[in-house]
Design a protein around this motif. Structure first.
Motif, PDB file in Angstrom:
ATOM      1  N   GLY A 190       0.852  -1.199   0.063  1.00 51.59           N
ATOM      2  CA  GLY A 190       0.164   0.088   0.032  1.00 51.59           C
ATOM      3  C   GLY A 190       0.801   1.361  -0.009  1.00 51.59           C
ATOM      4  O   GLY A 190       1.839   1.392   0.274  1.00 51.59           O
ATOM      5  N   CYS A 191       0.117   2.417  -0.226  1.00 49.07           N
ATOM      6  CA  CYS A 191       0.964   3.483  -0.459  1.00 49.07           C
ATOM      7  C   CYS A 191       1.272   4.223   0.971  1.00 49.07           C
ATOM      8  O   CYS A 191       2.211   4.986   1.146  1.00 49.07           O
ATOM      9  CB  CYS A 191       0.153   4.627  -1.054  1.00 49.07           C
ATOM     10  SG  CYS A 191      -1.255   5.146  -0.162  1.00 49.07           S
ATOM     11  N   GLY A 192       0.470   3.694   2.089  1.00 48.81           N
ATOM     12  CA  GLY A 192       0.699   3.949   3.318  1.00 48.81           C
ATOM     13  C   GLY A 192       0.052   5.113   3.999  1.00 48.81           C
ATOM     14  O   GLY A 192      -0.023   5.760   5.151  1.00 48.81           O
ATOM     15  N   HIS A 193      -0.548   5.935   2.833  1.00 49.82           N
ATOM     16  CA  HIS A 193      -1.384   7.283   3.442  1.00 49.82           C
ATOM     17  C   HIS A 193      -3.014   7.392   2.779  1.00 49.82           C
ATOM     18  O   HIS A 193      -3.433   8.419   2.949  1.00 49.82           O
ATOM     19  CB  HIS A 193      -0.610   8.481   3.200  1.00 49.82           C
ATOM     20  CG  HIS A 193      -0.121   8.612   1.669  1.00 49.82           C
ATOM     21  ND1 HIS A 193      -0.828   8.926   0.672  1.00 49.82           N
ATOM     22  CD2 HIS A 193       1.145   8.095   1.366  1.00 49.82           C
ATOM     23  CE1 HIS A 193      -0.246   8.906  -0.303  1.00 49.82           C
ATOM     24  NE2 HIS A 193       1.141   8.368  -0.201  1.00 49.82           N
ATOM     25  N   CYS A 194      -3.238   6.322   2.289  1.00 48.65           N
ATOM     26  CA  CYS A 194      -4.717   6.596   1.660  1.00 48.65           C
ATOM     27  C   CYS A 194      -5.830   6.031   2.638  1.00 48.65           C
ATOM     28  O   CYS A 194      -5.399   5.513   3.829  1.00 48.65           O
ATOM     29  CB  CYS A 194      -4.833   6.057   0.219  1.00 48.65           C
ATOM     30  SG  CYS A 194      -5.046   4.185   0.372  1.00 48.65           S
ATOM     31  N   CYS A 225      -5.201   2.183   3.118  1.00 50.95           N
ATOM     32  CA  CYS A 225      -4.158   1.976   3.833  1.00 50.95           C
ATOM     33  C   CYS A 225      -4.267   2.345   5.347  1.00 50.95           C
ATOM     34  O   CYS A 225      -3.873   1.370   6.155  1.00 50.95           O
ATOM     35  CB  CYS A 225      -2.731   2.624   3.325  1.00 50.95           C
ATOM     36  SG  CYS A 225      -2.410   1.949   1.772  1.00 50.95           S
ATOM     37  N   CYS A 244      -5.594  -0.565  -1.690  1.00 54.34           N
ATOM     38  CA  CYS A 244      -4.882   0.888  -2.121  1.00 54.34           C
ATOM     39  C   CYS A 244      -4.949   0.970  -3.539  1.00 54.34           C
ATOM     40  O   CYS A 244      -4.719   0.261  -4.227  1.00 54.34           O
ATOM     41  CB  CYS A 244      -3.407   0.968  -1.543  1.00 54.34           C
ATOM     42  SG  CYS A 244      -2.527   2.195  -1.982  1.00 54.34           S
TER      43      CYS A 244
HETATM   44 ZN   LIG Z   1      -2.818   3.365  -0.051  1.00 49.74          ZN
END
Ligand SMILES: [Zn+2]
Ligand SMILES: [Zn+2]
Length: 351
Positions: free
Chosen positions: A90-94, A97, A105
């Motif tokens: 995952g991008c880690g910030h959406c 996520c 993601c």
């Molecule tokens: Zn994400």
């Protein structure tokens, strides 16, 4: 080193490549086992929106190996540790996520899809994967082949947990591929009341039934809906899982759902395919229709536990092994639809 490289629809070649060099926040993995997934076959046939026109990619996202080198800044991980991984990063910030849904993601990366995967002798684990929790150490009791197959089980478990299966449930599995086999194995592990499998080839149906089916339905011989209703004494099934990309399976799944039944559309359909649904039946019977794709890190962790504890022997689905020199032949074999799971052993020239 050798790598099986996807170069566009229908083209995979075995290439000699430089061994990848890692940066300070990366890990080099010596791949020991990588299984061919339906998704790999789909990409091989028609490409993927995350593989650009003219791009080349090493496919393979169901994999296990050893750590061969650790970047200078990477904590915890050590050379020699045996690892497997969750492919979707995952991008880690959406929003997805933040809910732990790395598989949902919209801006994901994935080994074997948007970045190079396991059908090669060495691969790089990226910082986002390392720090995002995608790497798992393989428990001592599990071999590489088993560890590589935790990934497809995790994708099944994702759908399974959403369907809230209980031991009282009657479960219907539509399809006879490795995913169908894994759902039957989950049915057996959870001790469901009835696990019915539907397929259109008698021999295949017999083979697949051995993974935990209580009943089989040969769709080339009988009407699926009538037969499932007969097998359940007119009640229908509580849970139906579609495991092949055929719209009629989704129609059949919805038609045989009992009150409060749950249908999970595990297999996607060809783009643009539409299936009619009877929303009144959903309303009056309190049905739930759902889908799933991929697996979260949590799904993977739970699946790893099901395997490590011996509840599920994922290797039951493994039918064919190929060495690295025969990687292209492995793809051809997997495409033929014979056998269940095909595995490539990148460190073996041939098997
Ligand atoms: Zn994400
Ligand atoms: Zn897969």
């Amino acid at each position: 080193m050798k790598a099986a490289v996807f170069k566009g629809p229908g083209v995979i070649t075995l290439d000699e490549r430089e061994e990848p060099r890692i940066e300070d926040n990366e890990i080099l993995i010596q791949v020991r086992a990588a299984a061919i997934c339906g998704t790999d076959l789909k990409i091989f046939r028609g490409g993927h929106y995350r593989v650009g026109q003219g791009d080349v990619r090493v496919l393979g996202h169901e994999l296990a190996g050893d750590i061969a080198e650790v970047g200078a800044n990477v904590p915890y991980w050590k050379v020699g540790q045996r690892v497997c991984m969750v492919p979707n990063i995952g991008c880690g910030h959406c929003d997805m996520c933040r809910r732990g849904l790395n598989n949902m993601c919209p801006d994901y990366d994935a080994f074997g899809i948007s970045i190079d995967g396991g059908f090669q002798q060495f691969m790089v684990a990226t910082p986002a994967a390392i720090y995002g929790g995608n790497l798992f150490e393989i428990p001592d009791s599990l071999d590489y082949e088993t560890a590589s197959l935790v990934e497809p089980l995790a994708c099944c478990f994702n759908a399974w947990k959403d369907a809230d299966v209980t031991p009282e449930d009657r479960v219907l599995v539509l399809g006879t591929g490795p995913i169908a086999a894994l759902f039957l194995m989950l049915s057996r592990a959870y001790g469901v009341r009835q696990a019915i499998v539907v397929g259109r080839r008698a021999t295949r149906l017999r083979e697949i039934a051995a993974h935990g089916a209580t009943d089989t339905v040969d769709s080339s011989q009988v009407d699926v809906v009538d037969e499932v209703m007969r097998l359940t004494a007119g009640r229908g099934v509580d849970v139906a899982l579609t495991c092949a990309p055929a719209p009629e399976l989704q129609v059949q799944a919805m038609a045989v759902l009992a009150r409060y039944g749950r249908a999970s559309f595990f297999s996607g359909l060809n783009k643009g395919t539409k299936v009619e649904i009877d929303t009144n039946k959903i309303h009056y019977s309190g049905l739930r229709l759902m889908g799933s794709t991929g697996a979260s890190i949590q799904d993977y962790a739970r699946s790893m536990q099901l395997v490590e504890s011996g509840q599920i022997n994922v290797k039951e689905v493994l039918t064919d092994r190929f060495g690295m020199n025969d990687a292209v032949a492995a793809f051809k074999h997997a495409l033929s639809g014979n056998g269940l799971k095909t595995l490539i052993l990148p460190q073996a020239e041939t098997v």
